[in-house]
Design an enzyme around this catalytic site. Structure first.
Site, PDB file in Angstrom:
ATOM      1  N   TYR A  56     -20.138 -10.785  47.357  1.00 25.61           N
ATOM      2  CA  TYR A  56     -18.271 -10.944  46.669  1.00 25.61           C
ATOM      3  C   TYR A  56     -18.012  -9.222  46.379  1.00 25.61           C
ATOM      4  CZ  TYR A  56     -19.330 -16.214  46.982  1.00 25.61           C
ATOM      5  OH  TYR A  56     -19.786 -17.403  47.150  1.00 25.61           O
ATOM      6  N   SER A 231      -9.216 -19.345  44.357  1.00 24.10           N
ATOM      7  CA  SER A 231      -7.953 -18.754  44.651  1.00 24.10           C
ATOM      8  C   SER A 231      -7.423 -17.840  43.292  1.00 24.10           C
ATOM      9  CB  SER A 231      -6.305 -20.318  44.413  1.00 24.10           C
ATOM     10  OG  SER A 231      -5.565 -19.250  44.463  1.00 24.10           O
TER      11      SER A 231
HETATM   12  P1  A2P Z   1      -5.305 -18.521  47.903  1.00 24.98           P
HETATM   13  O1  A2P Z   1      -6.397 -17.373  47.492  1.00 24.98           O
HETATM   14  O2  A2P Z   1      -4.130 -17.649  48.543  1.00 24.98           O
HETATM   15  O3  A2P Z   1      -4.773 -19.588  46.716  1.00 24.98           O
HETATM   16  P2  A2P Z   1     -11.882 -22.433  49.668  1.00 24.98           P
HETATM   17  O4  A2P Z   1     -11.970 -23.732  47.601  1.00 24.98           O
HETATM   18  O5  A2P Z   1     -11.934 -24.475  50.187  1.00 24.98           O
HETATM   19  O6  A2P Z   1     -13.224 -22.237  49.905  1.00 24.98           O
HETATM   20  O7  A2P Z   1     -10.353 -22.625  49.967  1.00 24.98           O
HETATM   21  C1  A2P Z   1      -9.581 -21.683  49.170  1.00 24.98           C
HETATM   22  C2  A2P Z   1      -8.427 -20.815  50.428  1.00 24.98           C
HETATM   23  O8  A2P Z   1      -7.399 -22.221  49.501  1.00 24.98           O
HETATM   24  C3  A2P Z   1      -8.358 -19.423  50.022  1.00 24.98           C
HETATM   25  O9  A2P Z   1      -7.585 -18.798  51.588  1.00 24.98           O
HETATM   26  C4  A2P Z   1      -7.285 -20.092  49.533  1.00 24.98           C
HETATM   27  O10 A2P Z   1      -5.908 -19.138  49.234  1.00 24.98           O
HETATM   28  C5  A2P Z   1      -6.163 -21.832  49.441  1.00 24.98           C
HETATM   29  N1  A2P Z   1      -6.120 -22.337  48.090  1.00 24.98           N
HETATM   30  C6  A2P Z   1      -6.506 -22.828  47.138  1.00 24.98           C
HETATM   31  N2  A2P Z   1      -5.643 -23.125  46.545  1.00 24.98           N
HETATM   32  C7  A2P Z   1      -4.894 -23.945  47.486  1.00 24.98           C
HETATM   33  C8  A2P Z   1      -4.318 -25.354  47.170  1.00 24.98           C
HETATM   34  N3  A2P Z   1      -3.505 -25.739  46.265  1.00 24.98           N
HETATM   35  N4  A2P Z   1      -3.162 -25.330  48.214  1.00 24.98           N
HETATM   36  C9  A2P Z   1      -3.648 -24.479  49.111  1.00 24.98           C
HETATM   37  N5  A2P Z   1      -4.271 -23.599  49.224  1.00 24.98           N
HETATM   38  C10 A2P Z   1      -4.924 -23.086  48.367  1.00 24.98           C
END
Ligand code: A2P
Length: 283
Positions: A56, A231
């Site tokens: 990463y 996130s």
């Molecule tokens: P960001 O990092 O800008 O918050 P996963 O964990 O399934 O891989 O998903 C990660 C993605 O979902 C990232 O693009 C993240 O963006 C976004 N994300 C994380 N938390 C939320 C949330 N509560 N609502 C909408 N999108 C989210």
């Protein structure tokens, strides 16, 4: 046992325990310092589990944030659960230890809590992290991966069979991509429906004054699965942690499970001709 924001570790058979929610740290692009800030916010919010990897490219920032919070007295090292990963070019047994040592050096920590195989397909060692030949073909490699498996899990991919097997054998599942990923077209099948736009998740969210993301995460932790949503955004880091103050009814759990479409977002199709490509098999 009733889990709460301050008490949500599940015991492992070796005497250790793993927090039910962890912060995913894979990020592309990687704006400078966002990772350190995101991690520090997450520790302040109560996250104690971090899912990282050398590949990463931000493991040093993850380590920096953890070390700073330890130095501040906010957390102790033993309260943190860090999972690192072995990259595909380093499956050969003699390369494993140096890879782990490189991770520890990057983190500047004495130990990791878990070190797993990132993907169950090996690439040729010694030619960079994503090795290709002069014709642009991936350089695959043989390795023994019989004990390795990959688990994506969310309401569109509920993994019912695997979940039942793991329940029967007391195996803890860590569900990656619990929000349906960032939908990066380089490695995600973006023709699949977007999980967080699901009507049922949204309407249940309205009922509990939660978001679709919180319903999706709650669904997994209520089944006893660890989730590692990614996130680095303060509001969403907070939001994703606020999943211990409500519970879904049995009926709602069944309704969400019925959303299953066997949609795997992380298909890694660019490596589908690898002899060890894991997703041709049923789990
Ligand atoms: P960001 O990092 O800008 O918050 P996963 O964990 O399934 O891989 O998903 C990660 C993605 O979902 C990232 O693009 C993240 O963006 C976004 N994300 C994380 N938390 C939320 C949330 N509560 N609502 C909408 N999108 C989210």
């Amino acid at each position: 046992m009733i889990h709460s924001a301050t008490n949500h570790r599940i015991p492992l058979s070796d005497g250790n325990s793993i927090p039910l929610i962890g912060l995913g740290t894979y990020s592309d692009p990687r704006p400078v310092r966002t990772c350190v800030l995101g991690l520090k916010m997450a520790i302040d919010e109560g996250y104690r589990h971090f899912d990282g990897a050398y590949i990463y490219n931000n493991e040093h920032e993850v380590g920096e944030a953890i070390r700073e919070k330890i130095a501040e007295g906010k957390v102790k090292r033993e309260e943190i659960f860090y999972c690192g990963k072995l990259w595909a070019t380093e499956h050969t047994p003699e390369l494993v230890r140096p890879a782990l040592e490189r991770t520890l050096k990057g983190l500047k920590l004495d130990y990791v809590d878990l070190f797993i195989i990132e993907i169950p397909m090996a690439f040729e060692p010694g030619k960079g992290m994503y090795p290709k030949d002069e014709n642009g073909q991936w350089l695959y490699h043989k390795s023994d991966l019989c004990a390795t498996w990959e688990v994506e899990c969310h309401p569109y991919f509920t993994q019912a069979k695997l979940w039942e097997f793991c329940q029967q054998h007391d195996i803890v599942i860590v569900a990656y991509s619990p929000l349906g990923t960032c939908r990066n077209p380089r490695w995600v099948n973006v023709s699949s429906p977007s999980l967080l736009k699901d009507e049922l998740l949204i309407s249940l969210g309205k009922k509990y004054n939660k978001t679709a993301a919180q319903i999706a995460l709650r669904f997994n932790i209520q089944r006893g699965m660890v989730v590692i949503p990614k996130s680095f955004n303060h509001k969403r880091i907070q939001e994703n942690f606020q999943i211990f103050d409500f519970s879904l009814t049995e009926e709602e759990m069944k309704d969400i499970a019925a959303l299953n479409k066997n949609v795997r977002f992380v298909e890694l199709l660019m490596w589908s001709n690898h002899p060890e490509y894991p997703f041709h098999d049923e789990y």
